[in-house]
Design an enzyme around this catalytic site. Structure first.
Site, mmCIF file in Angstrom:
data_model
loop_
_atom_site.group_PDB
_atom_site.id
_atom_site.type_symbol
_atom_site.label_atom_id
_atom_site.label_comp_id
_atom_site.label_asym_id
_atom_site.label_seq_id
_atom_site.Cartn_x
_atom_site.Cartn_y
_atom_site.Cartn_z
ATOM 1 N N LYS A 22 -10.992 -4.611 -4.095
ATOM 2 C CA LYS A 22 -11.320 -3.447 -4.911
ATOM 3 C C LYS A 22 -10.153 -3.063 -5.814
ATOM 4 C CE LYS A 22 -11.642 0.448 -2.890
ATOM 5 N NZ LYS A 22 -12.084 1.513 -1.984
ATOM 6 N N LYS A 28 0.835 -1.213 0.000
ATOM 7 C CA LYS A 28 0.000 0.000 0.000
ATOM 8 C C LYS A 28 0.865 1.256 0.000
ATOM 9 C CE LYS A 28 -4.165 -2.015 1.920
ATOM 10 N NZ LYS A 28 -5.018 -2.193 3.073
ATOM 11 N N LYS A 84 -5.924 -11.771 -5.373
ATOM 12 C CA LYS A 84 -7.088 -11.976 -4.504
ATOM 13 C C LYS A 84 -8.186 -10.987 -4.880
ATOM 14 C CE LYS A 84 -6.102 -8.774 -0.798
ATOM 15 N NZ LYS A 84 -5.866 -8.449 0.570
HETATM 16 P P1 TYM Z 1 -10.406 -6.841 5.646
HETATM 17 O O1 TYM Z 1 -11.440 -5.857 6.063
HETATM 18 O O2 TYM Z 1 -9.501 -6.481 4.530
HETATM 19 O O3 TYM Z 1 -11.090 -8.202 5.285
HETATM 20 C C1 TYM Z 1 -12.060 -8.818 6.141
HETATM 21 C C2 TYM Z 1 -11.881 -10.335 6.123
HETATM 22 O O4 TYM Z 1 -12.066 -10.849 4.802
HETATM 23 C C3 TYM Z 1 -10.950 -11.654 4.436
HETATM 24 N N1 TYM Z 1 -10.728 -11.499 2.976
HETATM 25 C C4 TYM Z 1 -10.707 -12.519 2.110
HETATM 26 N N2 TYM Z 1 -10.854 -13.845 2.276
HETATM 27 C C5 TYM Z 1 -10.802 -14.620 1.168
HETATM 28 N N3 TYM Z 1 -10.602 -14.129 -0.082
HETATM 29 C C6 TYM Z 1 -10.446 -12.802 -0.302
HETATM 30 N N4 TYM Z 1 -10.271 -12.341 -1.531
HETATM 31 C C7 TYM Z 1 -10.489 -11.931 0.839
HETATM 32 N N5 TYM Z 1 -10.388 -10.585 0.981
HETATM 33 C C8 TYM Z 1 -10.532 -10.345 2.306
HETATM 34 C C9 TYM Z 1 -9.793 -11.109 5.256
HETATM 35 O O5 TYM Z 1 -8.763 -12.051 5.395
HETATM 36 C C10 TYM Z 1 -10.474 -10.773 6.562
HETATM 37 O O6 TYM Z 1 -10.592 -11.926 7.367
HETATM 38 N N6 TYM Z 1 -7.013 -6.170 9.232
HETATM 39 C C11 TYM Z 1 -8.273 -6.799 8.907
HETATM 40 C C12 TYM Z 1 -9.413 -6.371 9.812
HETATM 41 C C13 TYM Z 1 -9.102 -6.499 11.259
HETATM 42 C C14 TYM Z 1 -9.086 -7.710 12.009
HETATM 43 C C15 TYM Z 1 -8.760 -7.315 13.323
HETATM 44 C C16 TYM Z 1 -9.299 -9.050 11.707
HETATM 45 C C17 TYM Z 1 -8.823 -5.485 12.093
HETATM 46 N N7 TYM Z 1 -8.593 -5.975 13.335
HETATM 47 C C18 TYM Z 1 -8.628 -8.267 14.371
HETATM 48 C C19 TYM Z 1 -9.184 -9.986 12.737
HETATM 49 C C20 TYM Z 1 -8.853 -9.594 14.030
HETATM 50 C C21 TYM Z 1 -8.653 -6.438 7.478
HETATM 51 O O7 TYM Z 1 -8.241 -5.428 6.951
HETATM 52 O O8 TYM Z 1 -9.533 -7.280 6.906
#
Ligand code: TYM
Length: 335
Positions: free
Chosen positions: A199, A112, A196
């Site tokens: 967006k 990023k 993956k």
């Molecule tokens: P985020 O908001 O990007 O994504 C949310 C969840 O979706 C999963 N994910 C996917 N799984 C499969 N295929 C994909 N293409 C795909 N894109 C996203 C992510 O792995 C995630 O589980 N940092 C985290 C949010 C967060 C969090 C936490 C998670 C903040 N604090 C504490 C667990 C525990 C995030 O940006 O996920």
């Protein structure tokens, strides 16, 4: 019962199929056997400076999608991260335990920040994984169900937890485990099956949004890039056939059928049949999902009440954990 916790960022107007299959669907299943906490990670979204009105709206929309997917607030604690100030407080303590080099090695940060340049990259984006570690450690979480892309952040969380326990004594925090599913932990972009679904991959054209017009979703599925090999065989083989394997994974997730059974049904018939039927299955999944989400969004006062109740329950767990960690770090208790 062991405690689990997870969250998602309300960065877009809707979650996508990757979020659902990689994480949200697991959350719903896991709430049967665990004490679950699920939150909307609004503080995390601030790292990319969203429009304030849009952020508020997306926070509610994200919560409504959790509910529509089947997160049950009478069993699980459903809340908004910023409603529990202890997250930011513990985040600071963990930033002070993280090496600059260690944080610089986070691949999501590297990707990023490379795109945004050093002046466009906020310190918040750099500190993001330590806030995520705080989210997890604040509840003595045993398990964290996430998709594959969060693996490195979870490893950092475990490293930090072990370091804190070494410096400040065993039991200062609980070292969490990851829960990453085997199938579906990485749903790929429909236009670019080597990236993956997100967006930023293929400008959003290869993404199925949970709240978009199901007709558009069907179109995206039918237009999915598939693997140009000679045989047109339908089988699950992510290395040799990433496009088809991705479609099979989605098919299985939205219908509950086994991947092998689906592959056997379409093998030898060509990709077209698979895509048409999958498009139909995705529409059949999205339509009732959206109806449920709309019910929650049509009554924001009730939704806010659910979130306020969740914040109360979350704070009951978080406050004593933060107090324990503050005390171990040597912060003088308020007399
Ligand atoms: P985020 O908001 O990007 O994504 C949310 C969840 O979706 C999963 N994910 C996917 N799984 C499969 N295929 C994909 N293409 C795909 N894109 C996203 C992510 O792995 C995630 O589980 N940092 C985290 C949010 C967060 C969090 C936490 C998670 C903040 N604090 C504490 C667990 C525990 C995030 O940006 O996920």
């Amino acid at each position: 019962r062991p405690r689990i916790l997870s969250g998602m960022q309300p960065t877009d107007g809707s979650l996508h199929l990757g979020n659902y299959i990689g994480a949200l669907r697991q959350w719903v299943a896991l709430q049967e056997d665990f004490d679950a906490l699920y939150f909307v990670a609004d503080l995390h979204s601030l790292t990319v400076n969203p429009d304030p009105a849009a952020l508020r709206e997306r926070t509610r929309r994200t919560a409504a999608q959790y509910l529509a997917a089947g997160v049950d607030p009478s069993r699980s604690v459903l809340f908004v991260q910023s409603h529990v100030p202890e997250h930011a407080q513990l985040g600071w303590l963990l930033q002070c335990q993280t090496g600059f080099g260690e944080a610089s090695r986070m691949t999501q940060f590297k990707d990023k920040s490379a795109k945004q340049g050093s002046e466009g990259t906020t310190v918040g984006l750099f500190a993001y994984p330590m806030l995520m570690a705080a989210d997890i450690l604040l509840y003595d979480s045993a398990l964290v169900p996430v998709g594959e892309d969060q693996r490195q952040h979870l490893e950092l969380t475990r490293d930090l937890a072990e370091r804190v326990n070494t410096r400040f004594g065993d039991g200062t925090v609980v070292v969490p485990g990851a829960h990453i599913v085997k199938a579906g932990a990485k749903i790929q972009d429909l236009q670019n099956p080597s990236a993956k679904m997100s967006k930023s991959s293929s400008g959003g054209k290869g993404v199925v949004w949970l709240l978009e017009d199901p007709k558009k979703a069907a179109k995206a599925i039918k237009g999915a890039v598939t693997d140009a090999d000679e045989t047109y065989a339908v089988r699950y083989d992510p290395a040799a056939k990433p496009g088809i394997s991705n479609l099979l994974t989605i098919f299985s997730a939205v219908t509950g059928r086994e991947i092998d059974a689906i592959a056997a049904e379409y093998d030898g018939r060509g990709y077209g049949y698979l895509k048409v039927d999958l498009a139909e299955a995705v529409v059949a999944f999205l339509a009732p999902f959206q109806e449920r989400a709309t019910t929650y969004l049509d009554d924001p006062a009730q939704l806010d009440k659910v979130l306020a109740d969740g914040a109360d329950r979350a704070r009951e767990i978080a406050a004593p954990v933060l107090e324990r960690v503050y005390e171990r770090f040597g912060l003088l208790p308020l007399a």
